[in-house]
Write a protein that holds these residues in place. Sequence first.
Motif, PDB file in Angstrom:
ATOM      1  N   ASP A  71      21.541  19.387  24.454  1.00  0.00           N
ATOM      2  CA  ASP A  71      20.086  19.555  24.547  1.00  0.00           C
ATOM      3  C   ASP A  71      19.538  19.092  25.889  1.00  0.00           C
ATOM      4  OD1 ASP A  71      20.076  20.307  21.753  1.00  0.00           O
ATOM      5  OD2 ASP A  71      20.350  18.189  21.313  1.00  0.00           O
ATOM      6  N   ASP A 110      19.719  23.527  26.602  1.00  0.00           N
ATOM      7  CA  ASP A 110      19.027  23.809  25.349  1.00  0.00           C
ATOM      8  C   ASP A 110      18.463  25.227  25.299  1.00  0.00           C
ATOM      9  OD1 ASP A 110      18.099  22.375  22.826  1.00  0.00           O
ATOM     10  OD2 ASP A 110      16.272  23.406  23.495  1.00  0.00           O
ATOM     11  N   GLU A 127      23.086  27.384  25.259  1.00  0.00           N
ATOM     12  CA  GLU A 127      22.846  27.462  23.810  1.00  0.00           C
ATOM     13  C   GLU A 127      21.786  28.505  23.490  1.00  0.00           C
ATOM     14  OE1 GLU A 127      23.052  23.140  21.829  1.00  0.00           O
ATOM     15  OE2 GLU A 127      21.086  23.746  22.508  1.00  0.00           O
TER      16      GLU A 127
HETATM   17 CA    CA Z   1      19.379  22.593  20.738  1.00  0.00          CA
END
Ligand code: CA
Length: 278
Positions: free
Chosen positions: A179, A201, A235
Motif C-alpha cells: 500500500d 496501491d 496492485e
Molecule cells: Ca491496497
Amino acid sequence: AALGSVLCAVLAMVGASLFQRRFASLDVRIRRALKSGAFEPHYQPIVDIRTGRIAGCEVLMRWRRPDGVLIPPSEFIDKAEATGLILPMTDQIMRRAAEELRDVCAANPEFRLAFNLVDSHFDSFKIVTTIETIFDRLAIPLHHVSVEVTERRPLKNVERARIVIRRLQSIGVKVALDDVGTGHSGLAHLQQLGVDTIKIDKFFIDVIAKDGSGSPFVESLVSIAHRLGMDVVAEGVETYDQLLYLRERGVQKAQGYLFGRPVPKSEFIALMERAAGP
Ligand code: CA
Ligand code: C2E
Ligand code: CA
Ligand code: CA
C-alpha cells in the motif's frame, strides 16, 4: 404453574443462546470462527508482466459463515488486529495455504506465496520461527515465501521491524512494503525498512485512466524503487491500458482483476494448470 415456569426457563435459555449466536460481539465470534477453522485462504495471482507468467499469489483471508457466505476482511481484520487475534489467525492461514499450495510450489520453482503481516508481527522473532516451522514441516523451501508489511498504519517501532525484516530475508523470505503511498510515513519507510519489493496501491493505479493518461506519482515511485534496487508490484490493475503503461515504465509485476480475482484453492490450482498447459 410448575410446568409453566419450566417452560419459561427453557425458552429463556434457548433465547439466550440464539441471542448469543446472532448478536455476540465481534471478537467472541472471531474466537469461535478461529476454533472451528472458518477462516480460509483465497489466492490472487501476481503476474510477471514481462513474460506473462504467474509469479506467485497473494494470500487473502476470508471468513466462511456456516451458511456458506464469505465475509471479506474489511469486516473483521481491524477487530482481529485490535484484539491480537490476528496472530493465531495468520498462523492458521499460513499453515493452510502452505498445505494447499505445496504441489504448486513443487511444480513451479519460482512461485511465491505472499502473506499479509501486521505491526505486531514485528515485535519479536516469533514470526521467523513460525514461518520456518510451517514450511520446513512440509518440505517447502523458504524461497517460496514472501510477506507484506503495510504502510497504511504507522509501525510502532521501525528499528525493531527492520531487524525482524533482515532476519526474514536471511532465511530466504522476501519482504514487500504494501500500500505504498497511502500511509503517513511518506517515503521514509522505503529507505529505512530495507524491503525487497514495493506494492503500489490501487489508488495510484486507478489514476492511470482508462484512456491511458499517465500518473507522475507512479513514475516517480517506480524510479525510486529501481534506484534502491527494489522490485515493483502494481496492485489493482483492471485494464489492458494500465498494463501497457506499467510495462513500458519497467514495472515487473502486477496484480488485479485483469489477471484474476482472489479464488479458493481448487480454482487457483486450475488457473495454474491452464497457465502451464499448451
Ligand atoms: Ca491496497
Ligand atoms: P491488500 O493487502 O491491499 O490486498 C489487496 C486487496 O485489493 C484485496 O482485497 C484484493 O481482493 C483487492 N484487489 C486486488 N485486485 C483488485 C482489482 O483489480 N480491483 C479491485 N477493486 N480490488 C482488487 P481484500 O481481499 O478484500 O482484502 C482487503 C485487505 O484486507 C487487504 O488489502 C489486507 O490489508 C487485508 N487482509 C486480507 N487478508 C489478510 C490477512 O490474511 N492478514 C492480514 N493481516 N490482512 C489481510
Ligand atoms: Ca497485501
Ligand atoms: Ca496492498
